[in-house]
Motif scaffolding. Structure first.
Motif, PDB file in Angstrom:
ATOM      1  N   ASP A 281      20.646 -13.662 -12.322  1.00 30.11           N
ATOM      2  CA  ASP A 281      21.491 -14.655 -11.663  1.00 30.11           C
ATOM      3  C   ASP A 281      21.569 -15.920 -12.503  1.00 30.11           C
ATOM      4  O   ASP A 281      20.553 -16.408 -13.010  1.00 30.11           O
ATOM      5  CB  ASP A 281      20.914 -14.979 -10.280  1.00 30.11           C
ATOM      6  CG  ASP A 281      21.875 -15.790  -9.413  1.00 30.11           C
ATOM      7  OD1 ASP A 281      22.372 -16.825  -9.888  1.00 30.11           O
ATOM      8  OD2 ASP A 281      22.109 -15.382  -8.264  1.00 30.11           O
ATOM      9  N   ALA A 282      22.768 -16.466 -12.644  1.00 35.93           N
ATOM     10  CA  ALA A 282      22.967 -17.659 -13.469  1.00 35.93           C
ATOM     11  C   ALA A 282      22.179 -18.851 -12.952  1.00 35.93           C
ATOM     12  O   ALA A 282      21.844 -19.767 -13.723  1.00 35.93           O
ATOM     13  CB  ALA A 282      24.457 -18.005 -13.532  1.00 35.93           C
ATOM     14  N   GLN A 283      21.879 -18.872 -11.648  1.00 37.21           N
ATOM     15  CA  GLN A 283      21.143 -19.992 -11.068  1.00 37.21           C
ATOM     16  C   GLN A 283      19.628 -19.839 -11.203  1.00 37.21           C
ATOM     17  O   GLN A 283      18.888 -20.762 -10.856  1.00 37.21           O
ATOM     18  CB  GLN A 283      21.498 -20.120  -9.576  1.00 37.21           C
ATOM     19  CG  GLN A 283      22.978 -20.335  -9.306  1.00 37.21           C
ATOM     20  CD  GLN A 283      23.514 -21.568 -10.013  1.00 37.21           C
ATOM     21  OE1 GLN A 283      22.906 -22.640  -9.968  1.00 37.21           O
ATOM     22  NE2 GLN A 283      24.650 -21.422 -10.683  1.00 37.21           N
ATOM     23  N   TYR A 284      19.166 -18.683 -11.680  1.00 37.80           N
ATOM     24  CA  TYR A 284      17.725 -18.476 -11.806  1.00 37.80           C
ATOM     25  C   TYR A 284      17.171 -19.440 -12.859  1.00 37.80           C
ATOM     26  O   TYR A 284      17.740 -19.585 -13.952  1.00 37.80           O
ATOM     27  CB  TYR A 284      17.439 -17.024 -12.209  1.00 37.80           C
ATOM     28  CG  TYR A 284      15.988 -16.630 -12.111  1.00 37.80           C
ATOM     29  CD1 TYR A 284      15.373 -16.477 -10.878  1.00 37.80           C
ATOM     30  CD2 TYR A 284      15.225 -16.425 -13.267  1.00 37.80           C
ATOM     31  CE1 TYR A 284      14.040 -16.116 -10.772  1.00 37.80           C
ATOM     32  CE2 TYR A 284      13.887 -16.054 -13.176  1.00 37.80           C
ATOM     33  CZ  TYR A 284      13.302 -15.906 -11.932  1.00 37.80           C
ATOM     34  OH  TYR A 284      11.973 -15.557 -11.838  1.00 37.80           O
ATOM     35  N   PRO A 285      16.062 -20.126 -12.559  1.00 36.43           N
ATOM     36  CA  PRO A 285      15.600 -21.228 -13.421  1.00 36.43           C
ATOM     37  C   PRO A 285      15.056 -20.819 -14.792  1.00 36.43           C
ATOM     38  O   PRO A 285      15.010 -21.653 -15.702  1.00 36.43           O
ATOM     39  CB  PRO A 285      14.510 -21.909 -12.590  1.00 36.43           C
ATOM     40  CG  PRO A 285      14.108 -20.915 -11.573  1.00 36.43           C
ATOM     41  CD  PRO A 285      15.288 -20.045 -11.311  1.00 36.43           C
ATOM     42  N   LEU A 286      14.598 -19.575 -14.971  1.00 37.79           N
ATOM     43  CA  LEU A 286      14.093 -19.163 -16.284  1.00 37.79           C
ATOM     44  C   LEU A 286      15.139 -18.371 -17.050  1.00 37.79           C
ATOM     45  O   LEU A 286      15.861 -17.552 -16.469  1.00 37.79           O
ATOM     46  CB  LEU A 286      12.821 -18.315 -16.130  1.00 37.79           C
ATOM     47  CG  LEU A 286      11.532 -19.042 -15.743  1.00 37.79           C
ATOM     48  CD1 LEU A 286      10.362 -18.061 -15.719  1.00 37.79           C
ATOM     49  CD2 LEU A 286      11.235 -20.210 -16.675  1.00 37.79           C
ATOM     50  N   LYS A 287      15.191 -18.620 -18.344  1.00 35.31           N
ATOM     51  CA  LYS A 287      16.134 -17.928 -19.219  1.00 35.31           C
ATOM     52  C   LYS A 287      15.364 -17.219 -20.331  1.00 35.31           C
ATOM     53  O   LYS A 287      14.216 -17.560 -20.642  1.00 35.31           O
ATOM     54  CB  LYS A 287      17.128 -18.921 -19.848  1.00 35.31           C
ATOM     55  CG  LYS A 287      17.799 -19.858 -18.859  1.00 35.31           C
ATOM     56  CD  LYS A 287      18.650 -19.119 -17.844  1.00 35.31           C
ATOM     57  CE  LYS A 287      19.303 -20.091 -16.860  1.00 35.31           C
ATOM     58  NZ  LYS A 287      20.008 -19.389 -15.755  1.00 35.31           N
ATOM     59  N   GLU A 288      16.018 -16.233 -20.925  1.00 38.10           N
ATOM     60  CA  GLU A 288      15.406 -15.532 -22.049  1.00 38.10           C
ATOM     61  C   GLU A 288      15.090 -16.524 -23.174  1.00 38.10           C
ATOM     62  O   GLU A 288      15.893 -17.411 -23.486  1.00 38.10           O
ATOM     63  CB  GLU A 288      16.356 -14.452 -22.568  1.00 38.10           C
ATOM     64  CG  GLU A 288      15.751 -13.594 -23.666  1.00 38.10           C
ATOM     65  CD  GLU A 288      16.720 -12.548 -24.184  1.00 38.10           C
ATOM     66  OE1 GLU A 288      16.256 -11.462 -24.576  1.00 38.10           O
ATOM     67  OE2 GLU A 288      17.948 -12.828 -24.201  1.00 38.10           O
ATOM     68  N   PHE A 289      13.903 -16.381 -23.735  1.00 39.64           N
ATOM     69  CA  PHE A 289      13.393 -17.187 -24.847  1.00 39.64           C
ATOM     70  C   PHE A 289      12.930 -18.590 -24.433  1.00 39.64           C
ATOM     71  O   PHE A 289      12.582 -19.397 -25.295  1.00 39.64           O
ATOM     72  CB  PHE A 289      14.399 -17.295 -26.002  1.00 39.64           C
ATOM     73  CG  PHE A 289      14.757 -15.972 -26.603  1.00 39.64           C
ATOM     74  CD1 PHE A 289      13.790 -15.001 -26.803  1.00 39.64           C
ATOM     75  CD2 PHE A 289      16.065 -15.684 -26.956  1.00 39.64           C
ATOM     76  CE1 PHE A 289      14.115 -13.774 -27.355  1.00 39.64           C
ATOM     77  CE2 PHE A 289      16.395 -14.456 -27.499  1.00 39.64           C
ATOM     78  CZ  PHE A 289      15.422 -13.501 -27.703  1.00 39.64           C
TER      79      PHE A 289
END
Length: 516
Positions: A281-289
């Motif tokens: 989900d775009a709103q999820y606070p963690l992103k790859e890397f």
């Protein structure tokens, strides 16, 4: 006369001397008596647990497994309760306890259970038991490595209370029963079958509960520390147990210099790299890397560890159970070179296509000579212990292997399996048994869940039913619908089966409309 006076004086002197030693001798005696009383009270808090277990039979889901008698240990805690391990009383049809040195057994019931953390609470039928068996005090801090400990319990090899001595070897944060993780203390005191559920004591206080030894290894035993026990007790006291919150994001260490270079990290940045966030989900606070540098205010090193105390480090996920509040966890990350504070949603829930029974018995539905159930971790016990079978299932692309670990989605809420070999019947002539096969569709309609399969069979009006299975080598099974319905009763009678379905599936089946 002089001689008599001399002896008289000497006697008086000895008498004074004896009285001068009397307080010292009395003090030592009192100290010894107090220590003996303390030891006696401690031993009086440890009980032997007798259980008769009736676990599930995933390959005959309409019945229970044969009764199994097991013994373990337990300890009296506050609130007139006894603490033990879940595996000692899980699926128990009868539980009894016996105090140290007592000749009688007392009935007990399971008050609460956490299979994830292998903890359970017992309630004793005779409350007067606690008049003479007081709770064992629990330490409120973790022990240090090298602290001396005593393990109390009733291991195999005898009937009386056993006490073994050792030290704390290490403290780690590890998986217990997937997906639950927690602190675990390793000790070198002997922990054997039957010790499970017994207290481990440092000084005069309990520091944890024995729960496992290690096969083919000497002087390695494991205990569940008080910190985990307190979390369990607080969760139960809340009235609606939620379990332990956890992160589901996949992270890796930041030790390799080439990886650091690839991520363009500044020299002083340390932490754990997010390789796969738990949500897309775009709103999820963690992103790859993203690099997680702090959990709360605790810094994370390049091995993904945080300080536990001066002598120990553990995986940083340990701090989740301490810092999560109202379903969120404070983190500091470095993203594209800049620090950023985020609030990560965390939960104890971890839905899986193949999940555990969690103390329940399997749901099932019998349709003619066929038995259907949902795939569970218990159902996977046979292939897990049979390498050739597991290889064959993998080669055929069976979802029980290829989708192990996947989460449910819109197309598949769970995997529905043929839970037993086909019962002998002419309707199955020419078909090989589809035992361990996953149902793909019925008459071209993809099967989402066991309840959905039952509803499909309930509402079908076609003369023929076609069952397709989700693997490369699976044949098509075609059967006459009315004959399958008619055969169900004779199959149940021939095999001594009480009901064609578990209560939940029977409820779905009985929603059938008169028109069908």
């Amino acid at each position: 006369m002089k001689t008599r006076s001399c002896f008289t004086l000497m006697g008086r002197a000895l008498l004074v001397l004896a009285f001068s030693f009397c307080p010292l001798m009395t003090g030592r005696a009192l100290a010894a008596e107090s220590a003996a009383a303390s030891a006696s009270a401690l031993e009086n808090s440890v009980v032997k647990v007798f259980s008769t277990l009736r676990g599930p039979d995933p390959y005959k889901p309409w019945s229970k497994a044969a009764p199994q008698s097991v013994t373990g240990s337990g300890v009296v805690i506050d609130g007139h309760r006894i603490l033990t391990n879940a595996h000692v009383v899980g699926y128990a049809s009868q539980v009894q306890i016996q105090a140290n040195g007592a000749g009688d057994k007392i009935g007990a019931t399971v008050l609460a259970i956490s299979r994830g953390m292998d903890l359970a609470l017992l309630q004793v039928e005779d409350e007067s038991f606690f008049d003479s068996h007081k709770p064992l005090p629990r330490a409120n801090v973790l022990p240090d490595v090298r602290d001396a400990v005593l393990a109390y319990g009733y291991p195999t090899g005898g009937t009386s209370l056993s006490i073994t001595k050792g030290i704390v070897s290490r403290i780690e944060f590890v998986h217990y029963n997937f997906p639950v993780s927690g602190l675990r203390i390793q000790i070198d005191a002997a922990i054997n079958p039957g010790n499970s559920g017994g207290p481990v004591v440092a000084g005069d206080k309990m520091i944890g509960l024995a729960f496992a030894g290690m096969l083919n290894a000497q002087n390695i035993g494991y205990i569940i520390p008080n910190e985990e026990i307190e979390l369990f007790l607080r969760d139960q006291a809340a009235g609606a147990p939620k379990g332990k919150p956890a992160m589901r994001d996949v992270t890796q260490t930041l030790e390799n210099p080439a990886l650091r270079s690839y991520l363009r990290l500044a020299k002083g940045v340390e932490g754990a790299v997010v390789m796969k966030p738990a949500s897309k989900d775009a709103q999820y606070p963690l992103k790859e890397f993203d690099v997680i540098t702090h959990i709360g205010e605790f810094p994370i090193d390049n091995q993904g560890m945080v300080k536990l105390n001066s002598n120990s480090r553990v995986r940083f996920q340990y701090r989740v159970q301490q810092l999560a509040k109202n379903g969120t966890l404070p983190l500091t990350v470095v993203r594209q070179g800049a620090p950023l504070k985020v609030s990560l949603p965390v939960s104890a829930e971890h839905p899986m296509l193949i999940s555990g029974l969690q103390g329940n018995y399997p749901s099932y539905f019998i349709f003619g000579p066929m038995v259907f159930s949902r795939a569970t971790t218990e159902f996977m016990a046979a292939p897990n212990g049979n390498a050739p079978m597991l290889y064959g299932m993998s080669f055929a692309g069976n979802p029980l292997v290829t989708r192990r670990g996947d989460a449910p989605d819109a197309e598949r809420e769970e995997l529905v399996v043929v839970a037993a070999p086909f019962f002998p019947h002419k309707l199955m002539n020419g078909y090989s048994t589809r035992f361990f096969s996953v149902i793909d569709s019925v008459n071209g309609v993809p099967v989402r869940s066991l309840a959905h399969l039952v509803a499909l069979l309930r509402d079908q009006t076609d003369e023929l039913l076609t069952f397709r299975f989700q693997q490369r080598d699976a044949e098509l099974v075609v059967v006459p619908r009315k004959d399958m319905l008619a055969a169900t009763e004779s199959v149940l009678t021939d095999n001594g089966i009480r009901s064609e379905a578990s209560p939940d599936m029977l409820k779905v089946w009985n929603q059938k409309t008169p028109a069908n």
